[in-house]
Design an enzyme around this catalytic site. Structure first.
Site, PDB file in Angstrom:
ATOM      1  N   ALA A  90      -5.057   3.616   0.012  1.00  0.00           N
ATOM      2  CA  ALA A  90      -3.622   3.312  -0.028  1.00  0.00           C
ATOM      3  C   ALA A  90      -3.107   2.605   1.212  1.00  0.00           C
ATOM      4  O   ALA A  90      -1.977   2.774   1.607  1.00  0.00           O
ATOM      5  CB  ALA A  90      -2.811   4.589  -0.283  1.00  0.00           C
ATOM      6  N   GLY A 128       0.881  -1.169   0.000  1.00  0.00           N
ATOM      7  CA  GLY A 128       0.000   0.000   0.000  1.00  0.00           C
ATOM      8  C   GLY A 128       0.909   1.206   0.000  1.00  0.00           C
ATOM      9  O   GLY A 128       2.110   1.076   0.207  1.00  0.00           O
ATOM     10  N   CYS A 129       0.346   2.380  -0.216  1.00  0.00           N
ATOM     11  CA  CYS A 129       1.178   3.573  -0.221  1.00  0.00           C
ATOM     12  C   CYS A 129       1.618   3.871   1.210  1.00  0.00           C
ATOM     13  O   CYS A 129       2.699   4.363   1.460  1.00  0.00           O
ATOM     14  CB  CYS A 129       0.384   4.723  -0.808  1.00  0.00           C
ATOM     15  SG  CYS A 129       1.363   6.156  -1.151  1.00  0.00           S
ATOM     16  N   GLN A 130       0.756   3.562   2.180  1.00  0.00           N
ATOM     17  CA  GLN A 130       1.058   3.896   3.571  1.00  0.00           C
ATOM     18  C   GLN A 130       1.378   2.665   4.399  1.00  0.00           C
ATOM     19  O   GLN A 130       2.478   2.512   4.882  1.00  0.00           O
ATOM     20  CB  GLN A 130      -0.134   4.640   4.175  1.00  0.00           C
ATOM     21  CG  GLN A 130      -0.425   5.920   3.458  1.00  0.00           C
ATOM     22  CD  GLN A 130      -0.743   7.042   4.413  1.00  0.00           C
ATOM     23  OE1 GLN A 130      -0.681   6.906   5.625  1.00  0.00           O
ATOM     24  NE2 GLN A 130      -1.083   8.189   3.889  1.00  0.00           N
TER      25      GLN A 130
END
Lengths: 412, 136
Positions: free
Chosen positions: B118, B50-52
């Site tokens: 994200a 995920g982005c985070q």
């Protein structure tokens, strides 16, 4: 139009009253908006201008013979003049409208990049936003140029002695952020510009995080390009500005082809329009441009020194209070910083804190903030970033600190 | 208990919370309880970036039923994974592949499953369903 010296004294309550979004409740709590680094809120005067444009003036600009088109054209060009005066650009045609900082940087990377040849060097810094890294990497791939990076210290300050050594007669452009979006560092751009000019290189300043916090004078700075976004400076999204020196813009080929950027078109040959139109192909974001002018006019009436002082005090206070929290570390401890406070807490994922703060009505940003190399440098997955604007208050910071502590009690 | 009954049970459990923070307190507890994937087993083929936050997911078959283990570096993400696994575990691939996971929206957590969030959860559900489809 801007009336010089007519400054409104800094009154936080009066200012907050100008921003309707701040009156909202989020999950039943008063909104505390600490995500100004990502985008700023809009004052009523900008909202009114957007409404007025679409309800009374909407028309395509520059080519119309009818009344509405002339009104829209004149307001659009007036906005350009307002921005020109605000950043103290010598000429109106040096102010190019685009969709934002990213667009401005990409345009320079493409068009100025066309003037470069194999082996030419571009210097950026270790704390750049992806928008000021990737366009240069793409250019380097396209033109076989070399990208060099000014390193930074663990405080988040550029290593200026290394910068000196990176410069050579091969350096054609230095592209650095005025203020780092993830660390808050205010970079010594005056020194960077002077040194780059000494060896004949041009300088692009990524101003996405600076113009909303301080006075920017492109002539005093003597930068060759300065890019910023409308939405971060209390204007609409989807509009931005690239300032460029006329002689450099004139030497660059156009970016996109289309309407408005041409002088004469035949199937055999097309000649291009003069600045600024040469770089503004197609129907622009007319409402955006006009209302960015309104936002800049609003900003120009505020006391920017008082704003800077207020924001500095907010950041200092937030850092001081945050440091009382066990295991908390501020990321970005440069001596010269703006109102951005990035931090990590030992054993706690930034996403968890961000989610729990959101449920308490507080908007912060978590993650890598589009600066993955910065996160790699500090060996962290991301940070929690509180970024303040002049409409924020110490009282909001008190609530924020309580909310961080409550979140930690739940997570630990 | 059918997949649908498990969803209804979770919605009822969350029904006692009228405050967002209480809901999240419960999710965090679930996250802390979730059996984790050992560091050594967190191979790249199990990773959903995920982005985070990052999510690891592994699936296996026991008879005609599927078993899942998952983990995340963020505790809230982990808690929601715990709920998803509770619903999906011990079900046939066909039931999983066609499941309408309405309980997430019913308890007000749909934002976490948005592809733009994200946090890896939307991709996790997709991967989970894909592994079920492959097993049909």
């Amino acid at each position: 139009m801007i009336v010089e010296n007519e400054k409104i004294p800094f009154d936080i309550n009066a200012i907050r009253a100008e921003f309707p979004v701040l009156k909202q409740k989020i999950y039943g709590k008063d909104l505390i908006y600490f995500d100004n680094g990502a985008t700023s809120q809009k004052p009523q005067v900008v909202l009114d201008a957007i409404n007025k444009y679409y309800s009374q003036e909407n028309s395509n600009i520059h080519r119309g013979v009818h009344h509405l088109s002339q009104v829209a054209t004149s307001h659009y060009e007036e906005a350009r003049t307002i921005i020109q005066k605000y950043i103290n650009a010598p000429l109106q045609e040096e102010v190019l409208f685009n969709s934002g900082t990213t667009a401005g940087i990409n345009m320079v990377a493409f068009c100025f990049g066309e003037l470069l040849t194999e082996g030419d060097e571009i210097v950026i810094s270790a704390m750049e936003h992806h928008s000021n890294i990737v366009p240069w990497q793409m250019l380097c791939e396209r033109k076989k140029c070399i990208l060099k990076v000014i390193p930074m210290t663990k405080k988040g300050e550029l290593e200026m002695d290394v910068f000196d050594n990176l410069l050579s007669n091969k350096t054609k452009l230095v592209a650095v952020s005025h203020i780092s979006n993830s660390l808050g560092t205010i970079n010594p751009i005056e020194e960077i510009i002077e040194k780059a000019h000494d060896i004949g290189a041009k300088v692009l300043i990524d101003g996405a995080q600076s113009i909303q916090h301080m006075k920017v004078d492109v002539q005093a700075l003597d930068c060759d390009f300065y890019a910023f976004s409308g939405h971060k400076v209390f204007g609409p999204t989807g509009v931005g500005v690239l300032y460029g020196k006329k002689e450099i813009l004139d030497s660059m080929p156009p970016y996109q082809g289309g309407g408005d950027m041409i002088s004469k078109v035949t199937f055999e040959k097309t000649t291009y329009n003069t600045l600024p139109h040469k770089f503004e192909a197609g129907t622009p974001h007319i409402a955006g441009g006009i209302c960015l002018g309104t936002a800049i006019e609003y900003l120009s009436k505020l006391d920017i020194d008082a704003i800077q002082k207020h924001e500095y005090e907010l950041a200092q206070y937030a850092e001081q209070e945050l440091l009382n929290i066990d295991g908390l570390r501020i990321i970005g401890t440069a001596k010269n910083k703006t109102s951005v406070v990035s931090f990590v807490i030992e054993g706690i994922h930034p996403f968890d804190i961000g989610t729990l703060l959101d449920k308490q009505g507080i908007a912060v940003r978590t993650g890598h903030h589009c600066t993955q190399p910065v996160m790699s440098f500090f060996e962290i997955p991301g940070t929690i970033r509180a970024s303040f604007a002049f409409y924020n208050t110490k009282n909001e910071i008190d609530i924020f600190i309580k909310a961080v502590n409550r979140s930690l009690e739940m997570l630990r | 208990m059918t997949l649908e009954e498990k969803q209804i049970q979770i919605v009822e459990e969350f029904g006692i919370f009228d405050d967002w923070m209480d809901k999240y307190e419960y999710i965090i507890e679930l996250g802390k309880e979730l059996p984790i994937i050992e560091e050594a087993d967190k191979s790249d083929d199990k990773l959903i970036e995920g982005c985070q936050s990052r999510v690891w997911l592994d699936s296996s078959m026991e008879g005609d039923k599927m078993k899942f283990v998952a983990d995340s570096d963020a505790i809230i993400t982990k808690g929601i994974i715990g709920l998803l696994i509770r619903v999906m575990n011990n079900e046939t691939p066909k039931t999983i592949a066609t499941a309408d996971l309405h309980f997430i929206a019913d308890i007000g957590l749909q934002e976490h499953l948005s592809p733009t969030r994200a946090n890896g959860l939307a991709s996790m559900v997709q991967k989970l369903k894909m592994s079920a489809l492959k097993a049909i």
